[in-house]
Design an enzyme around this catalytic site. Structure first.
Site, mmCIF file in Angstrom:
data_model
loop_
_atom_site.group_PDB
_atom_site.id
_atom_site.type_symbol
_atom_site.label_atom_id
_atom_site.label_comp_id
_atom_site.label_asym_id
_atom_site.label_seq_id
_atom_site.Cartn_x
_atom_site.Cartn_y
_atom_site.Cartn_z
ATOM 1 N N CYS A 138 93.690 50.894 33.513
ATOM 2 C CA CYS A 138 92.796 50.254 32.764
ATOM 3 C C CYS A 138 91.725 51.084 31.875
ATOM 4 O O CYS A 138 91.373 52.022 32.586
ATOM 5 C CB CYS A 138 91.951 49.563 34.042
ATOM 6 S SG CYS A 138 90.146 48.732 33.402
ATOM 7 N N CYS A 151 88.034 50.741 32.790
ATOM 8 C CA CYS A 151 87.836 51.521 33.985
ATOM 9 C C CYS A 151 87.688 53.017 33.515
ATOM 10 O O CYS A 151 86.504 53.671 34.481
ATOM 11 C CB CYS A 151 89.046 51.348 34.942
ATOM 12 S SG CYS A 151 89.376 49.698 35.382
#
Length: 126
Positions: A30, A33
């Site tokens: 991600c 993230c």
């Protein structure tokens, strides 16, 4: 203090601790993230009175599903076993600082009174 890693076996114990708990649900693939991780880590070093934890949703799919994580990153904040905040999306450094300030200011006696009133079907007392 740095962050800790949580899994389905350690999560319940972590929310029962006295200190507020901020959990970052993330995955290695991600991009947002990975961008948010240094912001989260920086705040973790500045607040010894809060536990900062991470849950890798790829490794802890059962935990993530059980908590209703549908997109990542997602932040959850627990205090005295109560979920105070849950939001998907990376926060800016300023937004995370503001969230931390708000978490510290919450009147948990009032929160517990409101929860008890809801469970009893009555309106909370002011």
């Amino acid at each position: 203090m740095s962050t800790i890693d949580l899994n389905k076996d350690t999560f319940q114990t972590a929310i029962q601790e006295d200190k507020p708990l901020i959990v970052d649900f993330w995955a290695p693939w991600c991009g947002p993230c990975r961008s948010f991780a240094p912001v989260f880590e920086q705040e973790a070093t500045e607040h010894d009175d809060i536990t900062f934890a991470k849950v890798n949703t790829e490794e802890e799919q059962e935990l993530a599903t059980g908590l209703g994580i549908r997109s990542i990153p997602t932040l959850m904040v627990f205090r005295e076993q109560v979920l105070l905040f849950s939001q998907a999306g990376a926060l800016s450094p300023a937004q995370l600082k503001e969230l931390i300030a708000q978490v510290k200011e919450v009147d948990m006696k009032q929160v517990h009174a409101e929860i008890a009133a809801q469970q009893d079907g009555a309106a909370p007392q002011q």
